[in-house]
Scaffold this active site. Sequence first.
Site, short mmCIF file in Angstrom:
data_model
loop_
_atom_site.label_atom_id
_atom_site.label_comp_id
_atom_site.label_asym_id
_atom_site.label_seq_id
_atom_site.Cartn_x
_atom_site.Cartn_y
_atom_site.Cartn_z
N ASP A 223 0.83 -1.20 0.00
CA ASP A 223 0.00 0.00 0.00
C ASP A 223 0.87 1.26 0.00
O ASP A 223 1.86 1.34 0.75
CB ASP A 223 -0.87 -0.03 1.27
CG ASP A 223 -1.95 1.01 1.28
OD1 ASP A 223 -2.81 0.98 0.40
OD2 ASP A 223 -1.93 1.88 2.18
N GLU A 285 1.78 -0.58 -5.00
CA GLU A 285 0.73 0.40 -5.26
C GLU A 285 1.43 1.75 -5.21
O GLU A 285 1.52 2.39 -4.17
CB GLU A 285 -0.39 0.34 -4.22
CG GLU A 285 -1.57 1.20 -4.63
CD GLU A 285 -2.10 2.15 -3.58
OE1 GLU A 285 -3.17 2.73 -3.80
OE2 GLU A 285 -1.47 2.34 -2.53
C1 NOJ Z 1 -4.39 2.99 -0.87
C2 NOJ Z 1 -5.52 2.04 -0.61
O1 NOJ Z 1 -5.78 1.32 -1.77
C3 NOJ Z 1 -6.67 2.89 -0.16
O2 NOJ Z 1 -7.87 2.17 -0.11
C4 NOJ Z 1 -6.32 3.47 1.18
O3 NOJ Z 1 -7.35 4.35 1.58
C5 NOJ Z 1 -5.02 4.26 1.11
N1 NOJ Z 1 -4.02 3.58 0.37
C6 NOJ Z 1 -4.48 4.51 2.49
O4 NOJ Z 1 -4.02 3.31 3.03
#
Ligand code: NOJ
Length: 562
Positions: A223, A285
């Site tokens: 993440d 991500e």
């Molecule tokens: C990316 C995640 O996919 C999202 O859902 C989340 O709110 C943010 N990062 C913070 O962790």
Amino acid sequence: MERVSRSSTDTSPRPDDGATGSTGPWWRDAVIYQVYPRSFADADGDGLGDLPGITARLPHLADLGVDAVWLSPVYPSPQKDAGYDVADYRGIEPVFGTLEDFAALSARAHELGLRVVMDLVPNHTSAEHAWFREALAGAPGSPERARYVFRAGRGADGELPPNSWRSVFGGPAWTRVADGSWYLHLFDSSQPDLDWSNPQVREEFTDVLRFWLERGVDGFRVDVAHGLIKAEGLPEWDHEQALLEGATASGERPPMWDQEGVHEVYRQWRAVLDAHEGERILVAEAWVTPPSRLARYVRGDEMHQAFNFDYLRAPWRAGELRRVIDATLAAHAEVGAPATWVLSNHDVVRHASRLGYPAGQEPASGVGPDDPQPDAELGLRRARAASVFMLALPGGAYVYQGEELGLPEVTTLPAQVRQDPAFARTGGEDRGRDGCRVPIPWEGGEPSYGFGPGAASWLPQPPEWARLSVAAQTGVAGSTLELYRSALALRREHGLGRGALAWDAELTGGDVLAFRTRDVLVVLNLSARPVAPPAGARALLVSGELADGAVPTDTAAWFSLG
Ligand code: NOJ
């Protein structure tokens, strides 16, 4: 469909179809299915999905023909950001189940030939994590505070935040605590950012990786992978915060994203993964642009995959899609990594709705009942074309739960049911992401469409979803579910994802994209006129009906040239 069962530690290359003779590790062309646990399947009927629910529905994923499952976070969490606020990285949130339920899920997945990828959230913890509680109890300057980013405020009494940074969810990125210090949170105030210059933080996460690797997980989606390291001195950044931010026109780069130091973290993690048996993966991500910056996350000793958000965000225009594809493939080739394609996830408007807006006006964030509504028919037609086209591109691909059913964004959710912190933090100006998170329909005619045993569902499901359920589409020729099943079977059969891409100079041009990969010709027609394939080409897969053998507007097709 017959599937080869593989264990989580199986490193053998896949059988090659002989077209190019290339083989390699599983993840290079894997199709990975994102399960959003709270909305997938609810075994206990409390309205929130759970691990036993997922386990029971895994055969659907095996039948679909994906290679792996990525689970959004299931750790203990107060669920202020749907689990992306982790209170304990080594457990399972009781509403989702137990560690034993996780072991059962993982065993069943492996039995079905599906690998399991966890979600790791290293940029921030929950405010309820033991470390943050200790930080609040500790004094300014204490080692307990040094795991997070605490700073003194500005102004005569420190009453102003330490700098101008904004939260991605709206409002300032700083919150003040009782003794007057401020802590940084790039997301909600319930998600304090960790300080990755602190060796304790680094050790903790390599330990967490080992914890799950030893439990047989096949990888981690990381993440906010571009956010862990902040520029020295936290320099001012007086801009509205967005996830996908490149340099400004004057060449300034956001001081909270894509800092050089993140790469050292991933090199360390890669070494941890490589020390374990099997091909375990790291997926970034990283909302990073342009593709040359993104490709730096997948250099040989770093991560394996990085979501291509430039592609997800590209408008429905052939020229722009081609530009992103070319830049992506070139940048990834330079580092020897495959590209990773994705059209939907739990943070963006589902592509069946996003593409129902005029090209160039696709909404990035949520849609509310009073906003201009998408053209549902157009959106689905384009979404099917987009998926068929994407699934032939070289590299790996991700499928977000429900996209195989052609589910639209639920744009009509009333304010009182919306739970995304971004909605609350912006006073509803950002409609938030709840519309792509509505529990998915399994069987029509029952309350909650088979999501759970009763009527409970944490977000209301629209009545039209009865005809979109898995049961309603199974075996129905032309349904979106059968289209995905055929696409994934043909992709495997023809080794797509492993081939190279060669643009077809005759067909490509105007608003038409056509490329050859392996023994297949792929055509995507965004122009107003039908596109005829070459003589002798045989249609293998079509996202809509062909018109006299030609590919009509907003349609994609695969042809066999053999
Ligand atoms: C990316 C995640 O996919 C999202 O859902 C989340 O709110 C943010 N990062 C913070 O962790």
